[in-house]
Design a protein around this motif. Structure first.
Motif, PDB file in Angstrom:
ATOM      1  N   ALA A 277      -5.393 -24.121 -15.123  1.00 43.18           N
ATOM      2  CA  ALA A 277      -5.799 -25.530 -14.828  1.00 43.18           C
ATOM      3  C   ALA A 277      -6.908 -25.754 -14.269  1.00 43.18           C
ATOM      4  N   ARG A 278      -7.183 -24.773 -13.146  1.00 40.97           N
ATOM      5  CA  ARG A 278      -8.463 -24.970 -12.627  1.00 40.97           C
ATOM      6  C   ARG A 278      -9.639 -24.233 -13.212  1.00 40.97           C
ATOM      7  N   ALA A 279      -9.204 -23.294 -13.909  1.00 42.44           N
ATOM      8  CA  ALA A 279     -10.236 -22.403 -14.730  1.00 42.44           C
ATOM      9  C   ALA A 279     -10.619 -23.243 -16.110  1.00 42.44           C
ATOM     10  N   LYS A 280      -9.911 -24.235 -16.578  1.00 43.62           N
ATOM     11  CA  LYS A 280     -10.300 -24.668 -17.948  1.00 43.62           C
ATOM     12  C   LYS A 280     -11.533 -25.108 -17.916  1.00 43.62           C
ATOM     13  N   PRO A 281     -12.081 -25.998 -17.046  1.00 44.99           N
ATOM     14  CA  PRO A 281     -13.331 -26.488 -17.018  1.00 44.99           C
ATOM     15  C   PRO A 281     -14.365 -25.786 -17.711  1.00 44.99           C
TER      16      PRO A 281
ATOM     17  N   ALA B 284      -8.906 -10.034 -15.212  1.00 46.67           N
ATOM     18  CA  ALA B 284      -9.745  -9.663 -14.115  1.00 46.67           C
ATOM     19  C   ALA B 284     -10.410 -10.875 -13.432  1.00 46.67           C
ATOM     20  N   LEU B 285     -10.572 -12.044 -14.612  1.00 42.92           N
ATOM     21  CA  LEU B 285     -11.379 -12.960 -14.125  1.00 42.92           C
ATOM     22  C   LEU B 285     -10.476 -14.167 -13.587  1.00 42.92           C
ATOM     23  N   PHE B 286      -8.958 -14.222 -13.972  1.00 47.07           N
ATOM     24  CA  PHE B 286      -8.288 -15.228 -13.791  1.00 47.07           C
ATOM     25  C   PHE B 286      -7.118 -14.676 -12.903  1.00 47.07           C
ATOM     26  N   ALA B 287      -6.009 -14.348 -13.660  1.00 49.80           N
ATOM     27  CA  ALA B 287      -5.038 -14.136 -13.139  1.00 49.80           C
ATOM     28  C   ALA B 287      -4.629 -12.850 -12.197  1.00 49.80           C
ATOM     29  N   GLU B 288      -5.670 -12.030 -12.315  1.00 47.93           N
ATOM     30  CA  GLU B 288      -5.523 -10.780 -11.499  1.00 47.93           C
ATOM     31  C   GLU B 288      -6.969 -10.860 -10.987  1.00 47.93           C
ATOM     32  N   ARG B 289      -7.731 -12.084 -10.788  1.00 46.74           N
ATOM     33  CA  ARG B 289      -8.944 -11.824 -10.065  1.00 46.74           C
ATOM     34  C   ARG B 289      -8.967 -11.438  -8.667  1.00 46.74           C
ATOM     35  N   ARG B 290     -10.040 -10.607  -8.344  1.00 48.65           N
ATOM     36  CA  ARG B 290     -10.276 -10.113  -6.936  1.00 48.65           C
ATOM     37  C   ARG B 290     -11.652 -10.541  -6.556  1.00 48.65           C
ATOM     38  N   VAL B 291     -11.704 -10.520  -4.987  1.00 50.68           N
ATOM     39  CA  VAL B 291     -12.970 -10.676  -4.533  1.00 50.68           C
ATOM     40  C   VAL B 291     -13.373  -9.334  -3.815  1.00 50.68           C
ATOM     41  N   TYR B 292     -14.275  -9.043  -4.015  1.00 48.17           N
ATOM     42  CA  TYR B 292     -15.094  -7.447  -3.572  1.00 48.17           C
ATOM     43  C   TYR B 292     -15.994  -7.611  -2.443  1.00 48.17           C
TER      44      TYR B 292
END
Length: 313
Positions: free
Chosen positions: A246-250, A144-152
């Motif tokens: 790659a974007r989320a790693k840091p 829910a934070l990454f691969a299936e992340r949504r903006v509400y």
């Protein structure tokens, strides 16, 4: 937020007292006599007191995310702020406000906070950088934070209600008509509440509620119990915006590092308590039985680790 019925709050202490704390915080951070430093460090003189570049830099360090093109303007603003504070300090001494008992109590509280935070930060230095395997696991465990992340796009009602009123408000909020009727219902029944509309990505939502948000459809509501009432959150709509590893790693690395620091600090505080004699007296005497079984207060370690406690972005 735009409060619909929010009673005004009066300050419990004149605004000048709050200013005194900020003023003395800067004074304790860097003021010293001119004989102790070379003239090249001095950037301004206020009557007989000098302000140094170290004080300016200290203020700049508190401004996270400052861009290089903003540095010059921020440096000038910091110096003007220090000049204003120095003027207040000098005047404060003339009128003896620094001897006011409430001011002295606030200064001592600030001193204790600074010293204890310094200790927690030193203890937290024992944390190690998370491994790639730990980062990868966190990424996979939190879709829910990454691969299936949504903006509400959300609507929120923070409602004051008595225990006797909670069931009726909860039923109204979960009726499926909250988007159109809940505000009218609250006004008609003289509830005090705050209403807010916001667009929030998944990482800005509470971690413990994120799984519930991920399952919600447009128009559905989430009702959360609060000490004095309820928080009602309605999902107006949402859109999928995934984030690759790659974007989320840091951000994941920093989040896991901060969490490790908090655990180290909490364990250290627990050990210090166990090795010490702590006696509760007076009206707090009964607290001894529950204190030993409870984790250290959040305030003890809040901010001790670098970064923040929000979900990784």
């Amino acid at each position: 937020m735009n409060p619909q019925r929010q009673p005004g709050k009066q300050p419990t202490w004149p605004a000048v007292a709050a200013s005194v704390i900020a003023v003395f915080g800067v004074l304790l951070a860097g003021c010293s006599k001119s004989d102790d430093k070379p003239a090249s460090q001095v950037v301004a003189k206020v009557n007989k007191q000098e302000i140094t570049i170290h004080q300016v830099n200290f203020l700049l360090e508190q401004q996270r995310g400052l861009r290089p093109d903003q540095a010059d303007a921020a440096r000038k603003q910091a110096l003007e702020r220090l000049i204003d504070q120095e003027l207040a300090i000098q005047k404060l001494g003339e009128i003896k406000l620094d001897r006011d008992p409430r001011v002295m109590q606030q200064l001592e509280a600030a001193r204790r906070e600074v010293l204890s935070r310094a200790y927690y930060e030193r203890v937290g230095e024992g944390a190690s950088k998370p491994s790639d395997a730990q980062v990868f696991k966190y990424f996979n465990d939190n879709p829910a934070l990454f691969a299936e992340r949504r903006v509400y796009r959300l609507q929120e009602w923070l409602i004051e209600a008595t225990p006797a009123q909670l069931d009726a408000v909860r039923e109204k909020a979960q009726s499926g008509k909250a988007l159109n009727e809940l505000t009218d219902y609250l006004r008609a029944n003289s509830f005090k509440f705050d209403f807010n509309q916001a667009v929030r990505p998944a990482e800005q939502l509470p971690l413990d509620s994120l799984a519930s948000f991920a399952k919600m459809k447009d128009g559905e509501t989430l009702v959360i119990n609060k000490p004095n009432g309820l928080l009602v959150i309605a999902v107006v709509n949402s859109r999928l915006e995934p984030v690759e590893l790659a974007r989320a790693k840091p951000a994941i690395e920093q989040f896991l590092l901060n969490e490790q620091k908090r655990r180290i600090i909490a364990d250290d505080i627990k050990a210090l308590r166990a090795a010490s004699t702590i006696r509760y007296v007076g009206s707090f005497a009964n607290q001894a039985e529950t204190a030993a079984s409870q984790p250290s207060p959040v305030g003890a370690v809040q901010g001790a680790a670098s970064g923040n406690s929000e979900s990784p972005k």
